[in-house]
Design an enzyme around this catalytic site. Structure first.
Site, PDB file in Angstrom:
ATOM      1  CE1 TYR A  27      -3.784  -2.250   0.264  1.00 33.06           C
ATOM      2  CE2 TYR A  27      -2.996  -3.211   2.037  1.00 33.06           C
ATOM      3  CZ  TYR A  27      -3.751  -3.270   1.035  1.00 33.06           C
ATOM      4  OH  TYR A  27      -4.753  -4.302   0.847  1.00 33.06           O
ATOM      5  CG  ASN A  56     -10.851  -2.652  -8.069  1.00 29.24           C
ATOM      6  OD1 ASN A  56     -11.472  -1.832  -8.870  1.00 29.24           O
ATOM      7  ND2 ASN A  56     -10.077  -3.540  -8.267  1.00 29.24           N
ATOM      8  CB  CYS A  82      -7.228  -4.265  -5.672  1.00 27.16           C
ATOM      9  SG  CYS A  82      -8.782  -5.203  -5.686  1.00 27.16           S
ATOM     10  CG  HIS A  83      -5.416  -9.966  -6.824  1.00 26.24           C
ATOM     11  ND1 HIS A  83      -6.334  -9.455  -8.159  1.00 26.24           N
ATOM     12  CD2 HIS A  83      -4.624 -10.532  -7.424  1.00 26.24           C
ATOM     13  CE1 HIS A  83      -5.639  -9.925  -9.127  1.00 26.24           C
ATOM     14  NE2 HIS A  83      -4.526 -10.709  -8.762  1.00 26.24           N
TER      15      HIS A  83
END
Lengths: 215, 226
Positions: free
Chosen positions: A154, A177, A185-186
């Site tokens: 992040y 998302n 996003c994973h």
């Protein structure tokens, strides 16, 4: 022959007709309705009457709701998020002409299948970003740059989008998302390497990461 | 309306198809009428007030589309008092025995449209008259005549069911019996129970209307419903 209580109305006025009685004697096969719904979607598309076309697809993560607009894929929802709620949000934010549409969602379904089978490393699908705004949209736009099979944190992603220190906001952007899996996003983890949260659940996130490591 | 349109398709698709098939038979025309109804609804959907009675609105649209098709078929726009009765040419693949669909299809056109409009689409006789022509009283009579024919036919066809599965099955699932109750007081019921194996799919939603008839306990008897 099946007739149910078609009691008359007009013989001396003593009778009473319950329309439910007539209806119950006139059954409609579910197959016929399914076929007509497919045909309706085709014709509605031909006339450009559909705001959002959708379907559910099976996946190793459970059923997924896939929704597309004329601009591209706009939403993928996990079952735990509630498909009805997702469709309601689409109806409110994009347009109420929401229709089940196997044909228009087919390319998405096919590419998802290939991805889960390990035969696809990148999605070639236009994405409709209308559900995302502001900083979240900025973060989500940066996600496809994280290569297949790799991960970032992040904090690192915050630096990439020019807001070092905004790791928490980046986390929120990932969590919201609208098009998970396709917009990856994973691939964003906590600084200590643990998976972190995921709209589809942490187990789903780990499954996707394992799948990409194997492929 | 701000709710997803396909909720309306799921909730009311069956009712609309019933109206279309009652009016036009199990034909391609009926399916066209169904499609046209939902396409029109889809066009109008965003402007439809949130508190609309969607089903009532849809079935009225459907009934109008059906009557448009009937008129186009006949190439005659002038309503006539009574069309000649003719045998139905409408078959229903997959359904062997004569059922209420066939009986409805065999009705004279005006009666069929009046029954469909009033009992399935929920129109008043005056609204029916406005669509099919003639006076409200004439529409009321066509409707009553149609219902009477359906009941007579039920009584006449019942002997066909003789010896083909009478017994306790009719009580187990209300839908498996065929009940036709008459005006209060006569308590006469005609039941056949030959559809136990074919109609189980349709049984759940339709139970209340027939429970009463099945409960009369006349399973297997044959009596004139009138």
């Amino acid at each position: 022959m099946t007739i149910d209580g078609t009691t008359e109305v007009d013989e001396g006025g003593a009778g009473r007709t319950d329309p439910a009685d007539l209806r119950s004697g006139l059954p409609i096969p579910g197959d016929d309705l399914a076929r007509l719904r497919v045909r309706l979607a085709t014709r509605a598309n031909d006339e450009a009457l559909v705001d959002v076309g959708h379907r559910t697809v099976d996946s190793p993560l459970g059923p997924l709701l896939v929704a597309v607009t004329e601009r591209g894929i706009v939403r993928i929802a996990f079952e735990r998020q509630g498909f009805d709620a997702a469709l309601e949000e689409l109806a409110t934010r994009i347009g109420a002409r929401v229709l089940e549409d196997p044909a228009r969602t087919d390319p998405v379904a096919r590419q998802l299948d290939e991805y889960f089978d390990g035969r696809r490393r990148a999605f070639e699908l236009p994405v409709d970003h209308r559900l995302a705004h502001g900083f979240r949209a900025l973060v989500q736009a940066a996600l496809p740059d994280i290569p297949f099979g790799t991960t970032t944190s992040y904090g690192e992603l915050a630096r990439v989008v020019g807001r070092p220190g905004a790791a928490r906001a980046v986390g929120t952007a990932c969590a919201t998302n609208p098009v998970p899996i396709v917009v990856p996003c994973h691939r964003v983890l906590r600084a200590d390497g643990s998976a972190g949260g995921y709209a589809g659940g942490e187990a789903a996130k780990r499954l996707l990461l394992a799948l990409e490591r194997r492929a | 309306m701000r709710t997803p349109f396909d909720r309306a398709v799921r909730a009311h698709g069956e009712t609309v198809l019933r109206v279309c098939r009652a009016s036009l038979g199990a034909t391609a025309d009926a399916e066209d009428a169904w499609s046209e109804t939902f396409l029109a609804a889809l066009r109008a959907w965003p402007e439809l007030p949130d508190d609309s009675n969607v089903e009532a609105w849809l079935v009225r649209v459907a009934q109008r589309k059906c009557i448009d098709i009937v008129r186009a078929r006949a190439h005659v726009a002038i309503p006539v008092a009574e069309l000649p009765e003719r045998p139905s040419t409408i078959g229903r693949p997959g359904v062997r025995d004569l059922d209420l669909w066939d009986a409805v299809a065999a009705l004279p056109e005006r009666q069929r449209l009046a029954v469909s409009a009033h009992h399935l689409a929920g129109l008043t006789h005056a609204e029916t008259a406005a669509l099919i022509g003639g006076t409200p009283d004439a529409a009321r009579r066509a409707c009553a005549d149609g219902i009477r024919t359906l009941r007579r036919r039920a009584a006449r066809e019942d002997p066909l069911a003789e010896g083909t599965g009478h017994g306790s099955r009719g009580r187990a699932s209300p839908r498996t019996s065929t009940g036709m109750s008459t005006t209060p007081g006569s308590r006469t019921t005609v039941n056949t129970n030959t559809k136990a194996s074919t109609d189980t799919k349709a049984s759940t939603s339709n139970a209340p209307a027939v429970t009463r008839a099945a409960g009369e306990g006349t399973t297997g008897t044959e009596e004139d419903a009138r």
